[in-house]
Design a protein around this motif. Structure first.
Motif, PDB file in Angstrom:
ATOM      1  N   ALA A 142      53.086  22.688  43.865  1.00  0.00           N
ATOM      2  CA  ALA A 142      54.030  23.653  44.040  1.00  0.00           C
ATOM      3  C   ALA A 142      53.521  22.844  45.605  1.00  0.00           C
ATOM      4  O   ALA A 142      52.636  22.652  46.198  1.00  0.00           O
ATOM      5  CB  ALA A 142      53.517  24.874  45.402  1.00  0.00           C
ATOM      6  N   ASP A 143      54.694  21.443  46.195  1.00  0.00           N
ATOM      7  CA  ASP A 143      54.241  20.834  47.416  1.00  0.00           C
ATOM      8  C   ASP A 143      53.895  21.593  49.207  1.00  0.00           C
ATOM      9  O   ASP A 143      53.638  21.326  49.133  1.00  0.00           O
ATOM     10  CB  ASP A 143      55.297  20.183  47.534  1.00  0.00           C
ATOM     11  CG  ASP A 143      55.263  18.679  46.651  1.00  0.00           C
ATOM     12  OD1 ASP A 143      54.598  18.623  46.020  1.00  0.00           O
ATOM     13  OD2 ASP A 143      56.070  18.251  46.531  1.00  0.00           O
ATOM     14  N   GLY A 144      55.157  22.807  48.855  1.00  0.00           N
ATOM     15  CA  GLY A 144      54.447  23.881  49.997  1.00  0.00           C
ATOM     16  C   GLY A 144      53.375  23.787  50.419  1.00  0.00           C
ATOM     17  O   GLY A 144      53.301  24.601  51.292  1.00  0.00           O
ATOM     18  N   THR A 145      52.955  23.948  48.865  1.00  0.00           N
ATOM     19  CA  THR A 145      51.232  24.826  49.548  1.00  0.00           C
ATOM     20  C   THR A 145      50.019  24.447  48.689  1.00  0.00           C
ATOM     21  O   THR A 145      48.631  24.297  49.586  1.00  0.00           O
ATOM     22  CB  THR A 145      51.087  26.511  48.846  1.00  0.00           C
ATOM     23  OG1 THR A 145      51.169  26.293  46.958  1.00  0.00           O
ATOM     24  CG2 THR A 145      52.356  27.818  49.036  1.00  0.00           C
ATOM     25  N   GLY A 146      50.378  23.480  47.921  1.00  0.00           N
ATOM     26  CA  GLY A 146      49.027  22.853  47.246  1.00  0.00           C
ATOM     27  C   GLY A 146      49.141  23.711  46.052  1.00  0.00           C
ATOM     28  O   GLY A 146      48.245  22.617  45.382  1.00  0.00           O
ATOM     29  N   ASP A 147      49.441  24.653  46.196  1.00  0.00           N
ATOM     30  CA  ASP A 147      48.984  25.037  44.275  1.00  0.00           C
ATOM     31  C   ASP A 147      49.294  24.415  43.225  1.00  0.00           C
ATOM     32  O   ASP A 147      49.885  24.074  43.113  1.00  0.00           O
ATOM     33  CB  ASP A 147      49.190  26.554  44.479  1.00  0.00           C
ATOM     34  CG  ASP A 147      48.904  27.587  45.863  1.00  0.00           C
ATOM     35  OD1 ASP A 147      48.082  26.910  46.594  1.00  0.00           O
ATOM     36  OD2 ASP A 147      48.755  28.744  46.098  1.00  0.00           O
ATOM     37  N   THR A 148      48.161  24.323  43.025  1.00  0.00           N
ATOM     38  CA  THR A 148      48.523  23.877  40.734  1.00  0.00           C
ATOM     39  C   THR A 148      48.295  25.623  40.214  1.00  0.00           C
ATOM     40  O   THR A 148      47.530  26.343  40.220  1.00  0.00           O
ATOM     41  CB  THR A 148      47.096  22.900  40.471  1.00  0.00           C
ATOM     42  OG1 THR A 148      47.011  22.268  41.366  1.00  0.00           O
ATOM     43  CG2 THR A 148      47.130  22.407  38.802  1.00  0.00           C
ATOM     44  N   THR A 149      49.778  25.446  39.294  1.00  0.00           N
ATOM     45  CA  THR A 149      50.116  26.285  38.227  1.00  0.00           C
ATOM     46  C   THR A 149      49.455  26.383  37.037  1.00  0.00           C
ATOM     47  O   THR A 149      50.387  24.997  36.686  1.00  0.00           O
ATOM     48  CB  THR A 149      51.078  27.138  37.967  1.00  0.00           C
ATOM     49  OG1 THR A 149      51.367  27.754  39.522  1.00  0.00           O
ATOM     50  CG2 THR A 149      51.152  28.681  37.677  1.00  0.00           C
ATOM     51  N   ILE A 150      48.244  26.872  36.294  1.00  0.00           N
ATOM     52  CA  ILE A 150      47.891  25.942  35.117  1.00  0.00           C
ATOM     53  C   ILE A 150      48.281  27.311  33.812  1.00  0.00           C
ATOM     54  O   ILE A 150      48.473  28.126  33.620  1.00  0.00           O
ATOM     55  CB  ILE A 150      46.693  25.694  34.550  1.00  0.00           C
ATOM     56  CG1 ILE A 150      46.587  24.629  35.618  1.00  0.00           C
ATOM     57  CG2 ILE A 150      46.628  24.939  33.130  1.00  0.00           C
ATOM     58  CD1 ILE A 150      45.334  24.522  35.617  1.00  0.00           C
ATOM     59  N   VAL A 151      49.487  26.678  32.680  1.00  0.00           N
ATOM     60  CA  VAL A 151      50.251  27.845  31.424  1.00  0.00           C
ATOM     61  C   VAL A 151      49.693  26.967  30.321  1.00  0.00           C
ATOM     62  O   VAL A 151      49.898  25.571  29.979  1.00  0.00           O
ATOM     63  CB  VAL A 151      51.055  27.838  31.695  1.00  0.00           C
ATOM     64  CG1 VAL A 151      51.988  26.802  32.038  1.00  0.00           C
ATOM     65  CG2 VAL A 151      52.062  29.200  30.764  1.00  0.00           C
ATOM     66  N   ASP A 152      49.772  27.815  29.483  1.00  0.00           N
ATOM     67  CA  ASP A 152      49.094  27.410  27.748  1.00  0.00           C
ATOM     68  C   ASP A 152      50.570  27.004  27.335  1.00  0.00           C
ATOM     69  O   ASP A 152      52.077  27.631  27.426  1.00  0.00           O
ATOM     70  CB  ASP A 152      48.865  27.939  26.580  1.00  0.00           C
ATOM     71  CG  ASP A 152      47.549  28.699  26.807  1.00  0.00           C
ATOM     72  OD1 ASP A 152      46.781  27.105  27.290  1.00  0.00           O
ATOM     73  OD2 ASP A 152      46.545  29.167  26.302  1.00  0.00           O
ATOM     74  N   SER A 153      51.313  25.571  26.780  1.00  0.00           N
ATOM     75  CA  SER A 153      52.773  25.342  26.788  1.00  0.00           C
ATOM     76  C   SER A 153      53.055  26.259  25.763  1.00  0.00           C
ATOM     77  O   SER A 153      55.091  26.491  25.791  1.00  0.00           O
ATOM     78  CB  SER A 153      52.625  23.598  26.492  1.00  0.00           C
ATOM     79  OG  SER A 153      51.920  22.937  27.051  1.00  0.00           O
ATOM     80  N   ALA A 154      52.103  26.151  25.107  1.00  0.00           N
ATOM     81  CA  ALA A 154      53.069  27.398  23.519  1.00  0.00           C
ATOM     82  C   ALA A 154      53.341  28.647  24.032  1.00  0.00           C
ATOM     83  O   ALA A 154      54.433  30.001  23.737  1.00  0.00           O
ATOM     84  CB  ALA A 154      51.761  27.517  22.489  1.00  0.00           C
ATOM     85  N   ASP A 155      52.642  28.949  24.999  1.00  0.00           N
ATOM     86  CA  ASP A 155      52.903  30.552  25.740  1.00  0.00           C
ATOM     87  C   ASP A 155      54.132  30.550  26.508  1.00  0.00           C
ATOM     88  O   ASP A 155      53.999  31.460  26.185  1.00  0.00           O
ATOM     89  CB  ASP A 155      52.044  31.538  26.374  1.00  0.00           C
ATOM     90  CG  ASP A 155      50.669  31.784  26.411  1.00  0.00           C
ATOM     91  OD1 ASP A 155      50.767  31.625  24.519  1.00  0.00           O
ATOM     92  OD2 ASP A 155      49.502  31.163  26.313  1.00  0.00           O
ATOM     93  N   LEU A 156      54.870  29.621  26.228  1.00  0.00           N
ATOM     94  CA  LEU A 156      56.389  29.432  27.240  1.00  0.00           C
ATOM     95  C   LEU A 156      57.101  30.071  26.636  1.00  0.00           C
ATOM     96  O   LEU A 156      58.082  31.532  26.445  1.00  0.00           O
ATOM     97  CB  LEU A 156      56.589  28.449  27.276  1.00  0.00           C
ATOM     98  CG  LEU A 156      55.892  27.872  29.028  1.00  0.00           C
ATOM     99  CD1 LEU A 156      56.484  26.233  28.662  1.00  0.00           C
ATOM    100  CD2 LEU A 156      56.214  28.213  30.200  1.00  0.00           C
ATOM    101  N   LEU A 157      57.071  30.051  24.884  1.00  0.00           N
ATOM    102  CA  LEU A 157      58.157  30.219  23.872  1.00  0.00           C
ATOM    103  C   LEU A 157      58.323  32.287  24.653  1.00  0.00           C
ATOM    104  O   LEU A 157      59.031  33.189  24.088  1.00  0.00           O
ATOM    105  CB  LEU A 157      57.616  30.090  22.638  1.00  0.00           C
ATOM    106  CG  LEU A 157      58.132  28.895  22.519  1.00  0.00           C
ATOM    107  CD1 LEU A 157      58.209  27.401  21.459  1.00  0.00           C
ATOM    108  CD2 LEU A 157      59.810  27.856  23.247  1.00  0.00           C
TER     109      LEU A 157
END
Length: 410
Positions: A142-157
């Motif tokens: 997120a450019d507006g805050t500099g936050d990095t959000t990390i997620v397991d790709s498989a969990d998106l399903l």
């Protein structure tokens, strides 16, 4: 919800099993919604089986298109105001759409006969920027805050099937900036250093998010990737920065100003291909040279495009044989041997075109999936698929709008 560090890291074997299981669950859930059992496919063709395969997501001014990746038939036309960007989410089916609210999940239905759907699932982000996929992890910046959000790709399903967001980890930056992060297999997070006014380098955080190394000799850092052996690469305005086994190495460009802003990589080749600009005062966005970086030998060189041919950052991709494919301003696909630095065959696809006045402006774009190249043509509101091995035209799709950005999944 933030996971703990212990639960956050998963073994690759578990991820692979989870991915296969979730695909099955998602297909079952989507079958009821799309009703392929009734014999009516989302595109209205009545042949659901024919639509099972990759999907293409396109943006246009005012909405999104989702196409069948084989026939290039339009399966969905979704209204969405604003200038939106699309990136594969990493699960083989979803696309992250950068909107004013954050990263919104587009379920393309890839690998099934399910109808595409722009879900209500949004990873909230101020000025959503880069989406990076590596080693089963999807990383949002997120450019507006500099936050990095990390997620397991498989969990998106699983999240999409259940109508909820998966668990995430959020790592803040000291200051907001237009940045990027990538997580390696051992949990190391590489994340850019910057402020709203300048970007200077990259820092490494271990799995406990303690800083272990940093390098601030990469002005205007932009563009990232990981090549064979998990050597990470970042573009700078005067070269390229590498991270290998805990150590940063700067490769200086041959020109005083030699900007690489995008990295085109595969995880089976040690070679990165990057765009290259040696003129800080150049007008427009068309470039005429590329940089080739061997991350294992820590060497780089600049190669010129064929005479009179240019390209933009949207027009470079890697093929299944680890070569590079460039869509030139002459309308042809040009094949580059990344080992020798020599251009080989070229295949005409569309008419010659000119670069955009602004980077957001629609202009031809290229994505390669396996041996299939997808080429957009804003001038004719169409898209073409081409076999990059032979130059054979596989399909053409006529669109009801001028295509801008493109993502292919499945």
């Amino acid at each position: 919800m933030n996971t703990t560090i212990t639960s956050r890291r998963r073994m690759l074997a578990s991820l692979a099993l989870a991915t296969g299981t979730l695909l099955g669950l998602s297909a079952c859930a989507g079958a009821a919604a799309g009703d392929p059992a009734a014999g009516t496919a989302p595109g209205g063709t009545g042949d659901a089986a024919a639509l099972i395969g990759p999907r293409v997501a396109l943006t246009y001014d005012g909405g999104l298109l989702v196409l069948d990746g084989t026939s290039l038939e339009t399966l969905a036309d979704i209204e969405l105001a604003g200038f939106n960007r699309v990136n594969p989410a990493g699960d083989g089916r979803s696309v992250m759409v950068s909107t004013t609210e954050g990263f919104q999940v587009l379920d393309t239905g890839a690998g099934s006969a399910d109808a595409p759907e722009l879900t209500d699932l949004v990873f909230e982000a101020s000025a959503p920027g880069h989406v990076v996929r590596h080693d089963g992890r999807t990383v949002l910046f997120a450019d507006g805050t500099g936050d990095t959000t990390i997620v397991d790709s498989a969990d998106l399903l699983a999240g999409a099937a259940a109508g909820r967001l998966p668990e995430t980890e959020t790592v803040p930056s000291p200051q907001a900036h237009h940045g990027v992060s990538i997580e390696l297999a051992d949990g190391t997070l590489l994340t850019t250093i910057g402020t709203p006014d300048a970007r200077t380098g990259v820092r490494a955080l271990d799995a406990d998010r303690t800083e272990t190394a940093r390098n601030e000799e990469c002005p205007s850092v932009h563009g990232e990737g990981a090549v064979r052996g998990e050597i990470a690469v970042f573009g700078c305005s005067d070269g390229v920065l590498l991270y290998d086994d805990g150590v940063f190495t700067k490769l200086t460009a041959p020109d005083a100003y030699g900007r690489t802003g995008n990295a085109y990589v595969t995880d089976t080749s040690p070679i990165m291909v990057g765009d290259y600009n040696a003129d800080p005062d150049a007008e427009g966005y068309v470039l005429s040279a590329l940089t080739i970086v061997d991350a294992e030998t820590k060497t780089s060189r600049v190669v010129s495009m064929p005479e009179g041919v240019g390209y933009t950052w949207r027009d470079v991709a890697r093929s299944s044989d680890d070569g590079a494919v460039v869509l030139g301003t002459d309308g042809a696909l040009h094949l580059l041997d990344v080992t020798t630095g020599e251009f080989g065959a070229s295949f005409p696809v569309i008419e010659a075109w000119q670069g955009p006045a602004e980077w957001q402006d629609a202009h031809p774009a290229l994505v390669v999936d396996g041996d299939t190249a997808y080429v957009t043509d804003p001038a004719t509101s169409s898209i073409h698929s081409v076999d990059v091995r032979t130059g054979e035209l596989l399909a053409t799709g006529e669109l009801g709008a001028v295509p801008n950005e493109i993502a292919v999944v499945g």
